[in-house]
Design an enzyme around this catalytic site. Structure first.
Site, PDB file in Angstrom:
ATOM      1  N   ARG A  15      45.385  34.653  43.685  1.00 50.09           N
ATOM      2  CA  ARG A  15      45.799  35.456  42.539  1.00 50.09           C
ATOM      3  C   ARG A  15      44.709  36.451  42.144  1.00 50.09           C
ATOM      4  NH1 ARG A  15      47.380  30.668  38.504  1.00 50.09           N
ATOM      5  NH2 ARG A  15      45.650  29.718  39.652  1.00 50.09           N
ATOM      6  N   LYS A  75      41.123  32.345  37.195  1.00 51.13           N
ATOM      7  CA  LYS A  75      40.554  31.001  37.069  1.00 51.13           C
ATOM      8  C   LYS A  75      39.199  31.045  36.378  1.00 51.13           C
ATOM      9  CE  LYS A  75      41.998  27.711  38.141  1.00 51.13           C
ATOM     10  NZ  LYS A  75      42.834  26.820  37.290  1.00 51.13           N
ATOM     11  N   TYR A  94      41.758  31.836  32.338  1.00 49.13           N
ATOM     12  CA  TYR A  94      41.954  30.409  32.091  1.00 49.13           C
ATOM     13  C   TYR A  94      40.595  29.724  32.170  1.00 49.13           C
ATOM     14  CZ  TYR A  94      47.015  30.941  32.862  1.00 49.13           C
ATOM     15  OH  TYR A  94      48.325  31.305  32.768  1.00 49.13           O
ATOM     16  N   HIS A  96      40.077  26.080  30.547  1.00 52.73           N
ATOM     17  CA  HIS A  96      40.260  24.625  30.562  1.00 52.73           C
ATOM     18  C   HIS A  96      38.923  23.911  30.348  1.00 52.73           C
ATOM     19  CE1 HIS A  96      44.405  25.173  31.849  1.00 52.73           C
ATOM     20  NE2 HIS A  96      43.996  25.942  32.821  1.00 52.73           N
ATOM     21  N   GLU A 118      44.822  29.762  28.033  1.00 48.62           N
ATOM     22  CA  GLU A 118      45.635  28.573  27.761  1.00 48.62           C
ATOM     23  C   GLU A 118      45.670  28.181  26.290  1.00 48.62           C
ATOM     24  OE1 GLU A 118      41.520  26.915  28.694  1.00 48.62           O
ATOM     25  OE2 GLU A 118      42.801  28.530  29.452  1.00 48.62           O
ATOM     26  N   ASP A 270      44.196  20.266  35.546  1.00 45.31           N
ATOM     27  CA  ASP A 270      43.293  21.245  34.939  1.00 45.31           C
ATOM     28  C   ASP A 270      42.691  20.748  33.628  1.00 45.31           C
ATOM     29  OD1 ASP A 270      43.036  23.390  36.648  1.00 45.31           O
ATOM     30  OD2 ASP A 270      44.866  24.358  35.980  1.00 45.31           O
TER      31      ASP A 270
END
Length: 366
Positions: A15, A75, A94, A96, A118, A270
């Site tokens: 991605r 990520k 993201y 996490h 998120e 995650d």
């Protein structure tokens, strides 16, 4: 503002944080965009596409970080990127954090502005930037689970849809959120028998209203989980606590009650996973077996379908990227409470309480 789009370097991650269409919109708004060479290739977007949209292509990830006021990616930064994040630099991705104290400490040390996709949360309590990836992961969970139920990869040897004269496979889904709903749709479409558990009766009523009769709902508690793991072939972990570590709904001792070859797909990996035996895996080595139970715990599942995932993600992130670029993070977050919920770490201070709770830190929030 100068916006940088680095190439994702997490294993098997195709991605990219921005499409050429996103670059075009930023340039149209008089911003400068630097894209690392090859950043979009995994998703089918090439350097010339970004250049035609108005971006400048740079050779290395170090150059992109060094020149940019804001980094837009997919990520969380991995160890090789920790020292590239600069003081005051916006990183929009993201994160996490609750699943990695090392990452959290590194971003505190960087004194960057960490805005997590998120935890961006609207007035209805939904997570608009997490939803598209949860939709992808929920659907993929059934695809992958069906594959690993095959005997050559140590599964039970069950075809989820069954055939005439043979009962269909049974799927247990923990959580009736976006992941759970999408997984249920896919499993039901294949003809599997589906049981979905949740503690939210409103969500269970919604499932009952929209799903066919072979999708059944039950209230989630330890008794019901222990009962159903004995008879279901595929177990999907789709439990989410916003910004916090996922609860361990399946403990190590429960594995002995599952039939050999049962498959667990823990989409919550995650956030630490909702199965005690969960540990992150990669697309290159996606499964491991404990007590004859197959665990699929890939931490970036949507990365396996990067074109679909990139377009779905950037459809929802671009308006926020534009807002941050046009207004700066302080003004943007002051005016947009949805975006403000995405602030996790600001200039060395944790500002999201679930992160503090995840690591049992005693220090007060900023």
């Amino acid at each position: 503002m100068i916006v940088g789009v680095p190439k994702e370097i997490k294993s098997s991650e195709g991605r990219v944080g921005m499409t050429p269409a996103g670059v075009f919109e930023l340039v149209k708004n008089y911003h400068t965009v630097y894209v690392q060479s090859g950043a979009g290739e995994g998703s089918g977007f090439f350097d010339k596409d970004y250049q035609q949209a108005g971006a400048t292509v740079l050779d290395t990830i170090e150059q992109v970080y060094a020149k940019s006021d804001m980094i837009v990616k997919v990520k969380e930064p991995i160890a090789e990127e920790y020292d590239l994040v600069q003081e005051g630099q916006i990183v929009f991705t993201y994160f996490h954090f609750a699943s990695s104290e090392a990452l959290t400490q590194a971003m505190i040390k960087s004194k960057g502005i960490c805005i997590a996709y998120e935890t961006v949360e609207d007035e209805e309590g939904t997570l608009p930037l997490l939803t598209p990836m949860s939709e992808v992961a929920g659907r993929m969970a059934i695809q992958q689970g069906a594959k690993y139920l095959e005997k050559p990869v140590k599964g039970r040897g069950v075809l989820l849809g069954g055939v005439p004269g043979v009962a269909p496979g049974r799927v247990l889904i923990l959580g009736a959120g976006t992941v759970g709903i999408q997984a249920a749709k896919m499993a039901a479409g294949l003809g599997a028998h589906v049981t979905i558990l949740d503690v939210n009766m409103k969500r269970l009523r919604y499932v009952n209203d929209i799903m066919p009769s072979h999708v059944v709902t039950e209230f989630s508690n330890e008794f019901n989980i222990r009962k159903h793991i004995q008879s279901h072939d595929l177990i999907i972990g789709g439990v989410l606590l916003k910004g916090a570590k996922a609860p361990n709904l399946i403990t190590r001792d429960m594995l002995k009650d599952m039939r050999p070859g049962t498959v667990i797909v823990d989409v919550a990996v995650d956030q630490g996973g909702c199965v005690e035996t969960t540990k992150p895996t990669t697309h290159g080595n996606p499964v491991y077996i404990i007590d004859d139970v197959v665990h699929y715990c890939v931490a970036n599942m949507p990365g396996a379908v990067p074109y679909t995932s990139t377009v779905a993600l950037t459809n929802v992130t671009l308006p926020y990227v534009l807002k941050l670029a046009n207004m700066g993070w302080r003004s943007a977050c002051n005016l947009d409470k949805t975006l403000a919920k995405g602030l996790n770490i600001v200039e060395g201070e944790v500002v999201y309480k679930e992160i503090v709770e995840a690591f049992h830190w005693e220090s007060a929030l900023a």
